[in-house]
Design an enzyme around this catalytic site. Structure first.
Site, PDB file in Angstrom:
ATOM      1  N   PRO A  59      41.492 -47.671 -18.379  1.00  0.00           N
ATOM      2  CA  PRO A  59      42.394 -46.821 -17.615  1.00  0.00           C
ATOM      3  C   PRO A  59      41.525 -46.202 -16.373  1.00  0.00           C
ATOM      4  O   PRO A  59      40.392 -45.993 -16.633  1.00  0.00           O
ATOM      5  CB  PRO A  59      42.800 -46.016 -18.757  1.00  0.00           C
ATOM      6  N   GLU A  60      41.995 -46.250 -15.344  1.00  0.00           N
ATOM      7  CA  GLU A  60      41.250 -45.607 -14.228  1.00  0.00           C
ATOM      8  C   GLU A  60      42.131 -44.276 -13.555  1.00  0.00           C
ATOM      9  O   GLU A  60      42.846 -43.950 -14.368  1.00  0.00           O
ATOM     10  CB  GLU A  60      41.021 -46.553 -12.811  1.00  0.00           C
TER      11      GLU A  60
ATOM     12  N   HIS B 261      43.765 -47.269 -35.910  1.00  0.00           N
ATOM     13  CA  HIS B 261      43.358 -47.050 -34.873  1.00  0.00           C
ATOM     14  C   HIS B 261      43.472 -45.480 -34.320  1.00  0.00           C
ATOM     15  O   HIS B 261      43.067 -45.198 -33.037  1.00  0.00           O
ATOM     16  CB  HIS B 261      43.581 -48.032 -33.709  1.00  0.00           C
TER      17      HIS B 261
ATOM     18  N   ARG C 118      39.247 -50.179 -29.749  1.00  0.00           N
ATOM     19  CA  ARG C 118      37.806 -50.684 -29.574  1.00  0.00           C
ATOM     20  C   ARG C 118      36.762 -49.404 -29.515  1.00  0.00           C
ATOM     21  O   ARG C 118      35.538 -49.755 -29.741  1.00  0.00           O
ATOM     22  CB  ARG C 118      37.583 -51.516 -28.229  1.00  0.00           C
TER      23      ARG C 118
END
Ligand SMILES: [Zn+2]
Length: 296
Positions: free
Chosen positions: A2-3, A112, A131
């Protein structure tokens, strides 16, 4: 990853449901995601505090509380989802091998889900990160502004003045221009997707050295950064793997990208096959005709 446009999309979607709400309980399920504060003390510290504002700085999302700020970096695969009190938990809403999820209802808490905030009125904010490259910081008051990780960030691209910022580009730098765009101390929030898109928009080859840029090209490039970021926000972010909006659905900017993720495909402007290369250790796509390395 994500940016800026993805984090801004999340911020905008969370602002309304979160602001003014009180944290009833906090559950940190993966202690190592929290930095700078003892994980065991987090639930007690957060309980009872109200969410005052949802702020973004670069790629960081900051939840300002009564007494502290919770700073979240989504890393590679972080997702911040909000479940309204009446949202049905959808057991089909699962991560699959492709990373895609079924976008209906609320995501069930799963292995998660690393942070879970239950709010007064019944809503839930969940931080999920398959991750686990994401980070959570708890800092007093609004001291996130001067935190070592955030204090050195460059200007916010959406509010910068391109012609003025262009003056700060080092005239003798032998770095490739793409490396400059990715440098968070130069501009906060631009990553691989929007760097490639901005370079295409400005017609600048990603391997051009910074020192070779003309003044007009520097300004045009920074203008292009604003254009592609605004477009990313307009289409609510680029989803190609894990990025999700807080309601679990995907952004729609991916199908509108000009070069990122399109190596080997025809340029949308001239039809030339887009090249793929590596610049600053990052996969990079560009059009050899629209972004020539040498001047004609
Ligand atoms: Zn082209």
């Amino acid at each position: 990853m994500p940016e800026l446009p993805e984090v801004e999309t999340i911020r905008r979607a969370l602002e309304k449901p979160l602001e003014g709400r009180r944290i009833v309980s906090a559950e940190l399920r993966l202690p190592r995601m929290l930095l700078g504060f003892p994980a065991a003390d987090l639930p007690k510290k957060l309980k009872g505090q109200r969410l005052r504002a949802v702020v973004r700085r670069g790629k960081y999302l900051i939840l300002e509380l009564d007494k502290d700020s919770l700073v979240i970096h989504l890393g590679m695969t972080g997702q911040l989802t909000y479940a309204a009190p009446d949202a049905p938990v959808d057991p089909r809403f699962r991560r699959t091998v492709t990373g895609m999820q079924k976008p209906y209802g609320a995501h069930p808490v799963d292995k998660h889900t690393h942070l879970l905030l239950r709010l007064d009125g019944g809503g839930k904010l969940m931080f999920r990160d398959p991750r686990t490259f994401g980070k959570i910081l708890l800092v007093p008051g609004k001291s996130w502004i001067d935190h070592p990780r955030l204090g050195k960030l460059g200007p916010e691209p959406l509010t910068m003045k391109p012609a003025a910022r262009a003056q700060d580009i080092p005239a003798t730098s032998t770095r490739p221009v793409k490396a400059l765009l990715l440098d968070q101390e130069f501009l906060a929030g631009v990553g691989n997707i929007y760097a490639d898109e901005a370079l295409f928009h400005a017609g600048i080859h990603p391997k051009r050295l910074v020192k070779s840029l003309k003044e007009s090209e520097k300004t045009a490039l920074l203008e292009a950064v604003k254009v592609v970021l605004r477009k990313g926000i307009k289409y609510q972010g680029t989803t190609f793997s894990d990025y999700r909006k807080p309601d679990g659905t995907s952004g729609t900017n991916f199908e509108r990208l000009m070069v990122y993720g399109r190596g080997g495909k025809p340029c949308r402007t001239c039809g030339t096959v887009l090249h793929k290369t590596v610049v600053a250790q990052r996969g990079t796509v560009f059009c050899p005709l629209c972004q020539p390395l040498k001047k004609k």
